[in-house]
Design an enzyme around this catalytic site. Sequence first.
Site, short mmCIF file in Angstrom:
data_model
loop_
_atom_site.label_atom_id
_atom_site.label_comp_id
_atom_site.label_asym_id
_atom_site.label_seq_id
_atom_site.Cartn_x
_atom_site.Cartn_y
_atom_site.Cartn_z
N TYR A 137 0.65 -1.16 -0.19
CA TYR A 137 -0.11 -0.15 -0.02
C TYR A 137 0.86 1.30 -0.03
CZ TYR A 137 -3.79 -3.29 1.50
OH TYR A 137 -4.62 -4.16 1.43
N TRP A 172 -12.48 -12.40 -6.39
CA TRP A 172 -13.64 -12.79 -5.85
C TRP A 172 -15.03 -12.64 -7.06
CZ3 TRP A 172 -11.69 -15.77 -3.29
CH2 TRP A 172 -10.69 -15.64 -2.40
N ASP A 184 -11.29 -4.10 7.79
CA ASP A 184 -9.88 -3.75 7.25
C ASP A 184 -9.30 -2.66 7.71
OD1 ASP A 184 -7.73 -4.35 5.47
OD2 ASP A 184 -8.81 -5.23 4.06
N PHE A 208 -6.74 -6.59 12.56
CA PHE A 208 -7.00 -7.75 13.40
C PHE A 208 -5.97 -8.30 14.14
CE2 PHE A 208 -6.96 -8.80 8.55
CZ PHE A 208 -5.61 -9.64 8.84
N HIS A 241 -2.24 -17.08 4.16
CA HIS A 241 -1.41 -17.49 3.29
C HIS A 241 -0.14 -16.56 3.36
CE1 HIS A 241 -2.35 -15.76 -1.00
NE2 HIS A 241 -2.79 -15.04 0.23
N ASP A 242 -0.45 -15.25 3.80
CA ASP A 242 0.41 -14.03 3.65
C ASP A 242 1.28 -14.09 4.88
OD1 ASP A 242 -0.71 -12.62 1.61
OD2 ASP A 242 -2.35 -11.60 2.97
N GLN A 264 6.83 -11.96 -2.46
CA GLN A 264 6.10 -10.74 -2.19
C GLN A 264 5.68 -10.67 -0.80
OE1 GLN A 264 2.22 -10.65 -4.40
NE2 GLN A 264 2.14 -8.33 -4.13
#
Length: 379
Positions: free
Chosen positions: A182, A199, A245, A271, A289-290, A340
Amino acid sequence: MCVTRFVFLFHPFPVGQTDRLCVSVPIRRAAMAEHLSQSELDYPFKLLEYFNGFRVSKVIFSACELGVFDLLLKSHEALSAQRVAQELGTSVDGMERLLDALVGIEILEVEREKGTALYSSTDVANLYLAKGSAKSLHDMIVYQSQTIYPLWNNMADAVREGRNQYEKTFGLPSDDVFQAIYRSEEEMLKFMGLMNSSWVLDGHDVVTAFDLSRFQRIVDLGGCTGALANEIVKAYPASNVTVFDLPEVIAAAQRHFCLEDNRVAFQSGDFFRGEIPTADLYVLARIVHDWSEEKCLALLKRIYETCKPGGGVLLVEALLFENRRGPLMVQIFSLNMLVQAEGRERSPSEYINMLNKSGFCNVQVCRTGKSYDAILAIR
């Protein structure tokens, strides 16, 4: 006693790559491998195909960025390379070669009229590659081309160092993954466009992998644009979903990806650090998975402590086979997490183990047969 159940909806992979946890099929792997190896020894067709894979990707990426598919969608007739080049401000020679390559990979069609080649889009190109389509993957392609592709130029260094390559690729600190992702509003919107495309394409399959109708209050942690939340309320009209978020993501989502359904609400927070909203079901879609296992366990334990008995968590991830033979695209995704982010793709048993360590016992696994799979765990 902890319970695990595996569900299998559709199996698109070639025989020999199936996950033994879901399906048991007798396979003569040794004979198959020997046959393929002998064929490749005679002439390495498959290797050469893989060697040139990055070029094929760039053909599609470049055509999207130049606006080829948008122009052909708007046109009511097939166009010559000269006409396409004139409209898009490119060289005629370069455009003709690009269009021919798109014909070769069966994304465009060509016909000759009075000695002139005339190009038109296929239905697949119109549906997925033009901006104007409801199922457009244009934003996904732009992000792949402008962010993922440069990062992958440093794959060898990522393997050597065992960490992401933001610093080498973009001159950014690599310790805070999402600060790098970001790094500007433009980059944030590119990433959000990628998630939105994912999605729109896969959302319905993952939210209907299990019957979630008993969960009325749902929180989509890291829900980004609200695209997956929108798929949830479409599939389960009695539900309400809160997209949770980071503040800057929520602000951008409400400015640029506004949803008209009042059953989807937005709430900002972190979170990992702040309070998690109360819910019957927590959704973590392409979130676990991050991160490293340590961070994942910390997050899952926080969710477990907030969750009431009978509540649950839905993980949406691309699942590896237990035997490590594939699926190939998930193995590629796992490398992308190396280059990444901080995490990796995992097998069902690895996710189940993390959920069990966090307190969840009743776990169901469903392979959708598409890009992303689903794991439902109940407290």
